[in-house]
Design a protein around this motif. Structure first.
Motif, PDB file in Angstrom:
ATOM      1  N   GLU A   1      38.848-106.579  22.793  1.00  0.00           N
ATOM      2  CA  GLU A   1      38.542-105.244  22.271  1.00  0.00           C
ATOM      3  C   GLU A   1      37.067-104.891  22.476  1.00  0.00           C
ATOM      4  O   GLU A   1      36.731-103.737  22.749  1.00  0.00           O
ATOM      5  N   THR A   2      36.203-105.886  22.352  1.00  0.00           N
ATOM      6  CA  THR A   2      34.769-105.646  22.566  1.00  0.00           C
ATOM      7  C   THR A   2      34.518-105.247  24.012  1.00  0.00           C
ATOM      8  O   THR A   2      33.736-104.319  24.299  1.00  0.00           O
ATOM      9  N   LEU A   3      35.214-105.929  24.944  1.00  0.00           N
ATOM     10  CA  LEU A   3      35.069-105.601  26.372  1.00  0.00           C
ATOM     11  C   LEU A   3      35.629-104.221  26.687  1.00  0.00           C
ATOM     12  O   LEU A   3      35.119-103.505  27.553  1.00  0.00           O
ATOM     13  N   VAL A   4      36.716-103.845  25.963  1.00  0.00           N
ATOM     14  CA  VAL A   4      37.273-102.501  26.148  1.00  0.00           C
ATOM     15  C   VAL A   4      36.213-101.459  25.811  1.00  0.00           C
ATOM     16  O   VAL A   4      35.955-100.517  26.583  1.00  0.00           O
ATOM     17  N   LYS A   5      35.608-101.589  24.660  1.00  0.00           N
ATOM     18  CA  LYS A   5      34.612-100.610  24.207  1.00  0.00           C
ATOM     19  C   LYS A   5      33.396-100.555  25.127  1.00  0.00           C
ATOM     20  O   LYS A   5      32.776 -99.501  25.307  1.00  0.00           O
ATOM     21  N   LYS A   6      33.086-101.697  25.720  1.00  0.00           N
ATOM     22  CA  LYS A   6      31.876-101.765  26.555  1.00  0.00           C
ATOM     23  C   LYS A   6      32.116-101.262  27.974  1.00  0.00           C
ATOM     24  O   LYS A   6      31.237-100.591  28.561  1.00  0.00           O
ATOM     25  N   TYR A   7      33.325-101.536  28.536  1.00  0.00           N
ATOM     26  CA  TYR A   7      33.503-101.280  29.970  1.00  0.00           C
ATOM     27  C   TYR A   7      34.612-100.280  30.323  1.00  0.00           C
ATOM     28  O   TYR A   7      34.546 -99.650  31.384  1.00  0.00           O
ATOM     29  N   SER A   8      35.665-100.126  29.495  1.00  0.00           N
ATOM     30  CA  SER A   8      36.825 -99.330  29.913  1.00  0.00           C
ATOM     31  C   SER A   8      36.468 -97.862  30.075  1.00  0.00           C
ATOM     32  O   SER A   8      35.720 -97.294  29.265  1.00  0.00           O
ATOM     33  N   ILE A   9      37.017 -97.225  31.109  1.00  0.00           N
ATOM     34  CA  ILE A   9      36.772 -95.794  31.348  1.00  0.00           C
ATOM     35  C   ILE A   9      37.954 -94.951  30.856  1.00  0.00           C
ATOM     36  O   ILE A   9      37.968 -93.735  31.065  1.00  0.00           O
ATOM     37  N   ASP A  10      38.926 -95.600  30.220  1.00  0.00           N
ATOM     38  CA  ASP A  10      40.063 -94.856  29.664  1.00  0.00           C
ATOM     39  C   ASP A  10      39.687 -94.355  28.271  1.00  0.00           C
ATOM     40  O   ASP A  10      39.772 -95.078  27.283  1.00  0.00           O
ATOM     41  N   LYS A  11      39.285 -93.089  28.187  1.00  0.00           N
ATOM     42  CA  LYS A  11      38.815 -92.526  26.918  1.00  0.00           C
ATOM     43  C   LYS A  11      39.917 -92.463  25.864  1.00  0.00           C
ATOM     44  O   LYS A  11      39.636 -92.421  24.667  1.00  0.00           O
ATOM     45  N   ASN A  12      41.165 -92.409  26.311  1.00  0.00           N
ATOM     46  CA  ASN A  12      42.275 -92.275  25.355  1.00  0.00           C
ATOM     47  C   ASN A  12      42.558 -93.556  24.576  1.00  0.00           C
ATOM     48  O   ASN A  12      43.215 -93.516  23.521  1.00  0.00           O
ATOM     49  N   THR A  13      42.114 -94.698  25.109  1.00  0.00           N
ATOM     50  CA  THR A  13      42.463 -95.969  24.455  1.00  0.00           C
ATOM     51  C   THR A  13      41.256 -96.783  23.990  1.00  0.00           C
ATOM     52  O   THR A  13      41.434 -97.850  23.400  1.00  0.00           O
ATOM     53  N   ILE A  14      40.058 -96.295  24.230  1.00  0.00           N
ATOM     54  CA  ILE A  14      38.861 -97.065  23.846  1.00  0.00           C
ATOM     55  C   ILE A  14      38.841 -97.359  22.352  1.00  0.00           C
ATOM     56  O   ILE A  14      38.591 -98.482  21.920  1.00  0.00           O
ATOM     57  N   ARG A  15      39.127 -96.350  21.541  1.00  0.00           N
ATOM     58  CA  ARG A  15      39.052 -96.521  20.086  1.00  0.00           C
ATOM     59  C   ARG A  15      40.130 -97.456  19.545  1.00  0.00           C
ATOM     60  O   ARG A  15      39.978 -98.018  18.467  1.00  0.00           O
TER      61      ARG A  15
ATOM     62  N   TYR B   1      37.371-109.812  33.933  1.00  0.00           N
ATOM     63  CA  TYR B   1      38.551-110.679  33.795  1.00  0.00           C
ATOM     64  C   TYR B   1      38.118-112.104  33.498  1.00  0.00           C
ATOM     65  O   TYR B   1      38.692-112.768  32.610  1.00  0.00           O
ATOM     66  N   HIS B   2      37.099-112.588  34.167  1.00  0.00           N
ATOM     67  CA  HIS B   2      36.641-113.955  33.931  1.00  0.00           C
ATOM     68  C   HIS B   2      35.953-114.110  32.572  1.00  0.00           C
ATOM     69  O   HIS B   2      36.009-115.181  31.958  1.00  0.00           O
ATOM     70  N   LEU B   3      35.356-113.031  32.074  1.00  0.00           N
ATOM     71  CA  LEU B   3      34.807-113.071  30.724  1.00  0.00           C
ATOM     72  C   LEU B   3      35.924-113.245  29.691  1.00  0.00           C
ATOM     73  O   LEU B   3      35.782-113.973  28.704  1.00  0.00           O
ATOM     74  N   VAL B   4      37.054-112.564  29.948  1.00  0.00           N
ATOM     75  CA  VAL B   4      38.222-112.708  29.062  1.00  0.00           C
ATOM     76  C   VAL B   4      38.717-114.148  29.096  1.00  0.00           C
ATOM     77  O   VAL B   4      39.015-114.737  28.047  1.00  0.00           O
ATOM     78  N   LEU B   5      38.770-114.724  30.294  1.00  0.00           N
ATOM     79  CA  LEU B   5      39.243-116.105  30.418  1.00  0.00           C
ATOM     80  C   LEU B   5      38.337-117.069  29.656  1.00  0.00           C
ATOM     81  O   LEU B   5      38.797-118.098  29.148  1.00  0.00           O
ATOM     82  N   LYS B   6      37.047-116.729  29.580  1.00  0.00           N
ATOM     83  CA  LYS B   6      36.093-117.605  28.889  1.00  0.00           C
ATOM     84  C   LYS B   6      36.142-117.423  27.370  1.00  0.00           C
ATOM     85  O   LYS B   6      35.438-118.119  26.638  1.00  0.00           O
ATOM     86  N   GLY B   7      36.950-116.464  26.905  1.00  0.00           N
ATOM     87  CA  GLY B   7      37.091-116.294  25.456  1.00  0.00           C
ATOM     88  C   GLY B   7      36.398-115.093  24.872  1.00  0.00           C
ATOM     89  O   GLY B   7      36.380-114.922  23.643  1.00  0.00           O
ATOM     90  N   GLU B   8      35.816-114.233  25.716  1.00  0.00           N
ATOM     91  CA  GLU B   8      35.192-113.010  25.197  1.00  0.00           C
ATOM     92  C   GLU B   8      36.261-112.142  24.515  1.00  0.00           C
ATOM     93  O   GLU B   8      37.403-112.069  24.964  1.00  0.00           O
ATOM     94  N   ASP B   9      35.883-111.455  23.432  1.00  0.00           N
ATOM     95  CA  ASP B   9      36.822-110.610  22.688  1.00  0.00           C
ATOM     96  C   ASP B   9      37.264-109.428  23.546  1.00  0.00           C
ATOM     97  O   ASP B   9      36.428-108.670  24.074  1.00  0.00           O
TER      98      ASP B   9
END
Length: 646
Positions: free
Chosen positions: A262-276, A252-260
């Protein structure tokens, strides 16, 4: 008939006419007919759409068009075309087509659409007491369940707490443990639950509804709160394991700092249905996901806002709002929902309500004794295709609506004609109950038929609609007499007209073109044939190349400059195109200009379609000039000028 109706509507150029009122001055007088401002404005706006700017130019043009229309209709009335029996029958036929759908659209569909659109402005929080009952349960079973619901309702009326009564009586296993609490809902509920939806939306906050029936049973509703509808939102999420808040918080704090995101989704999210899709979820409303997830999503104030990590049974969610959808405009809503509502249970309920109102206003009467006698004559054969009403069936009155009376025999005929309704019920259901259902249908149909007879009296816009059809029929007939038929049947007049304007009907310069096909040969042979085509007459091709098998053929046609067939060809005699080979490499085509045909005048036979159309236009202009001489046309300039906006 449909084609003729379309022509009538095209020529009619008018919509539903507004009724003349004291503040509705006359704009135009044609012969003995007045055109009021309201009528003209409605027609002008309907037919010009966004172009109805009330500018001097558009108003003047449309007034001229409408005046010509009225002149033709005035002539038709003078010729008494409106008294011809076949045209009167045609108008009555159109009326029958319109009446049923008009009445339902006006009194049922429109009301349901407005009701639903208004309900969608709010979400309602409620609790309920529920007892199940099959949709087609026997009457005895219905009464048994209803008695229990009445008992529960009596306790509520006596002041017993709703949650306590729900825990004692409600058979909704998901909610009776928490006092029947259902949470928030929003319209529209599925078909079969309209009565529940109505109870939820029409019961005041803190109040308790009457007992209502749905397709699954009986309900009593308590409304707890109402809020502005949350509507539809679209979000993306990053889903983190529920045991790892530290990771979720750091992301969450990476997002606040301006990290993309979608990039964070691909790297960390465990929801396989929405990663792509970058964590994107389909747009949703309330009661789609976990309450915490939904509430967080709807509380995000603007697109792009991101929530702190929130926990559900799925894990920690970091939610980003992508888009909040506005409520559809009413016009868009109608386009989406009108067809759906006609298939919804609420449509049938509203029709029953309409029938009840018609019965009340028309002084409905019924002879229940006669109905009982009819029932007593029936056997199980009533549930078969073979059943026929008794030849000696009573002719006594069964029902009356206004001045219309329907006999027992009429009801018997109705039962015979509606075989599908009879066979819809199981033999286990008593015949008397099946007859009662048919009797309801019979009353409904008779009441609607009665109301359709008085549409012109009760509904001014329907009266205007029928005038539109009548004037359309008159316009069609009078134009047919004076223009269309004359143009097609007056051969001498057509020939004379053609002689006056024949210079406009001219064939352009054309090329006589041959398209040559060469089959099953190699490139070398094809090149030889092309050289032969350049130097020789095509009539010699067959003898030269088709001795053993037919490898060369051609067709001729006439083409104009600019036609695709002239691509890569000069506009000159004997010009030959390059070879074109197909995918197989064995079949070729080429084209040769055989001759250039000079421009020449068309004969009447060659130009007949165009000549007849122009002659019709000529006759119509002459006819209109005569009509302006026959009828006095008055435009009230002060009224006309008051319409102008620029």
């Amino acid at each position: 008939m449909l084609y003729r109706l379309n022509l009538i509507l095209i020529f009619c150029l008018l919509g539903l006419n507004m009724q003349a009122q004291s503040d509705d001055p006359v704009l135009l007088k044609v012969g003995n007919s007045d055109v009021h401002v309201s009528e003209f404005k409605y027609i002008y706006e309907k037919n010009n759409g966004e172009g109805a700017d009330y500018g001097t130019k558009s108003l003047t043009e449309y007034l001229d068009l409408y005046t010509k229309f009225k002149l033709k209709v005035e002539k038709a009335r003078e010729l008494q075309l409106d008294t011809i029996s076949s045209l009167k029958q045609e108008l009555e036929g159109y009326r029958k087509q319109l009446a049923g759908s008009y009445l339902i659209d006006k009194e049922v569909t429109d009301a349901l659409l407005k009701e639903l659109y208004g309900r969608m402005d709010y979400d309602v929080e409620f609790a309920h007491i529920f007892m199940p009952l099959p949709e087609h349960a026997a009457r005895s079973q219905q009464e048994e369940v209803l008695a229990k619901m009445r008992e529960a309702k009596s306790k509520l009326v006596a002041g017993v707490d709703f949650s306590k009564v729900a825990s004692l009586y409600s058979e909704d296993k998901n909610t009776n443990v928490n006092g029947g609490y259902m949470g928030y809902m929003t319209a529209k509920l599925p078909s079969g639950f309209y009565n529940l939806e109505t109870a939820i939306y029409e019961t005041p906050i803190g109040a308790i509804s009457d007992i209502v029936r749905t397709k699954i049973g009986y309900h009593i509703v308590k409304v707890i709160n109402k809020r502005k509808a949350r509507g539809i939102v679209e979000v993306a999420q990053i889903l983190i394991d529920g045991d790892n808040f530290k990771l979720a918080d750091s992301i969450y704090h990476l997002v606040l700092k301006g990290e993309d995101f979608e990039t964070l989704v691909k790297k960390y999210s465990i929801d396989k249905n929405t990663i792509r899709s970058g964590g994107r979820l389909a747009p949703f409303g309330i009661n789609t996901y976990d309450t915490v997830f939904e509430t967080t999503s709807f509380l995000l104030k603007k697109d792009g806002d991101v929530s702190t990590p929130v926990k559900t049974t799925s894990g920690y969610h970091i939610i980003k709002r992508l888009h909040k959808y506005d409520k559809d405009t009413y016009d868009i809503f109608v386009k989406k929902m009108k067809a759906q509502l006609s298939k919804d249970e609420r449509f049938d309920i509203a029709k029953v309500k309409l029938v009840d109102e018609i019965k009340k206003s028309a002084g409905f009467k019924e002879n229940k004794e006669a109905l009982t006698k009819f029932k007593s004559t029936l056997t199980e054969e009533f549930y078969t295709y073979k059943w026929m009403p008794d030849e000696n069936i009573s002719k006594e009155m069964l029902i009356s609506i206004g001045k219309d009376e329907y006999s027992v025999a009429s009801f018997g005929d109705f039962c015979k004609k509606n075989t599908k309704i009879r066979l819809r019920y199981d033999r286990s259901k008593p015949i008397t109950e099946t007859v009662d259902e048919l009797y309801k249908e019979f009353i409904n149909e008779s009441a609607l038929s009665y109301e359709e007879q008085s549409l012109e009296t009760k509904y001014p816009d329907f009266k205007s609609l029928m005038r539109e059809y009548q004037e359309g029929i008159l316009l069609f007939e009078v134009t047919k007499m004076n223009v269309w038929d004359k143009a097609n049947q007056d051969t001498i007049g057509l020939k004379n007209f053609f002689q006056e304007v024949k210079d406009k009907y001219v064939w352009p310069e054309k090329a006589s073109l041959a398209e040559i096909s060469i089959s099953n040969v190699d490139k070398k042979t094809a090149d030889k044939i092309r050289k032969y085509v350049i130097k020789n007459d095509l009539s010699r091709l067959d003898k030269k190349y088709n001795k053993k098998s037919k490898i060369v053929s051609y067709i001729t046609k006439e083409v104009e400059k600019g036609d695709l067939e002239m691509a890569n060809l000069k506009w000159e005699k004997r010009a030959v195109s390059p070879l074109i080979v197909d995918e197989s490499g064995m079949n070729y085509t080429l084209r040769k200009v055989l001759d250039i045909l000079p421009s020449r005048p068309k004969t009447l036979a060659e130009a007949r379609g165009y000549v007849v159309a122009d002659y019709q236009e000529h006759l119509e202009k002459e006819w209109l000039q005569q009509l302006y001489k026959e009828y006095n046309v008055v435009v009230y300039k002060d009224v006309f000028n008051s319409l102008k906006k620029n």
